[in-house]
Design an enzyme around this catalytic site. Sequence first.
Site, PDB file in Angstrom:
ATOM      1  CG  ASP A 213      -1.606   8.324   2.119  1.00 49.96           C
ATOM      2  OD1 ASP A 213      -1.415   8.948   2.921  1.00 49.96           O
ATOM      3  OD2 ASP A 213      -2.767   8.707   2.052  1.00 49.96           O
TER       4      ASP A 213
ATOM      5  CG  ASP B 106      -2.014   0.777   1.620  1.00 48.02           C
ATOM      6  OD1 ASP B 106      -2.352   0.610  -0.405  1.00 48.02           O
ATOM      7  OD2 ASP B 106      -2.066   1.530   2.648  1.00 48.02           O
TER       8      ASP B 106
ATOM      9  CG  ASP C 260      -1.733   2.302   6.540  1.00 48.71           C
ATOM     10  OD1 ASP C 260      -2.192   2.215   4.942  1.00 48.71           O
ATOM     11  OD2 ASP C 260      -2.216   3.376   7.129  1.00 48.71           O
TER      12      ASP C 260
END
Length: 342
Positions: A28, A26, A225
Amino acid sequence: MDERGRTRPSGSAQALSQAYDTALLDLDGVVYAGGEAIAYAVEALGAARGGGMHLAYVTNNALRTPDAVAHHLTELGVPAAPADVITSAQAVARLIAEQVPAGARVLVVGGEGLRVALRERGLEPVDSADDDPAAVVQGYGGPELAWGRFAEACYAVARGVPWFASNTDLTIPSARGIAPGNGAAVEVVRIATGGTPQVAGKPLPPMHRETILRTGAERPLVVGDRLDTDIEGAFNGGVDSLLVLTGVTDAAQLLAAEPKYRPTYVDADLRGLLTGQPEVTGTADAFACGGWTAAVRGDALVLEGDGEAMDGLRALCAAAWTHAGDGAGTLEAGKVLARLGL
């Protein structure tokens, strides 16, 4: 409980960058935040790539093209080619192309990334419900997306045109705070029409399929995250995952996670790719990792010992997840997490 209903983080004698051939990262909250590289990300990714691991960047953001994302990564010091970037726009374009005639018109409510992905599949982006579209697709179009674009989507969806969405993330992070994401825009059309779109992005299978097709990964590791997109997407795809605590998920949320949100591995940041993962041992009464031992006493988690904070967190996960079983955790964990600095 089997691995898909995991009760403790897994260990790995090898560095994760050696145990897996491809990292599905991922962006961001993992590689960058607010446009700037997250601490240790550039160095860790460079070392993983230098050791032979293929790095692929997987994002639900359908606004930017793979070229733009790759350029941004390269500017940050993470060399990337457009082929290394997989977006939800690409996943939804493939999904549409499988269901409409070749060369069909598709009404677009979104940005350039979505239009480029549709053209890649031989489809023609259009802007009006009067253009006789064979499908409607929504993807994040940025804060300047005009209200009239939603009206065009509603006109088409209300008369039965198939409706697709790149993703349904309700929010996105911005430099000023949390902003509405594509999921919020999708809700506008759903409320107005009563329709339900086909969705491609994480955590759903079309995104995982697109990623595997484009990378050719044989032993992929999802790195993210967010529990509800990255980790759940890995769960749905039946592949292993690494949660890093550099983004939206904190330690308390991790301890309370139900099975589909429980990662295979946990680490503070992307340096976790370069190391093995310590094994968590124990029984239902107590779990040990590093110098820590964790257990459940009454309605609270307790932690004894000393050592690295991440080892303590791994032991706590084992205790909390075993106690919760197939459900979400409700144990008091504030004191033990404060002790770990988490």
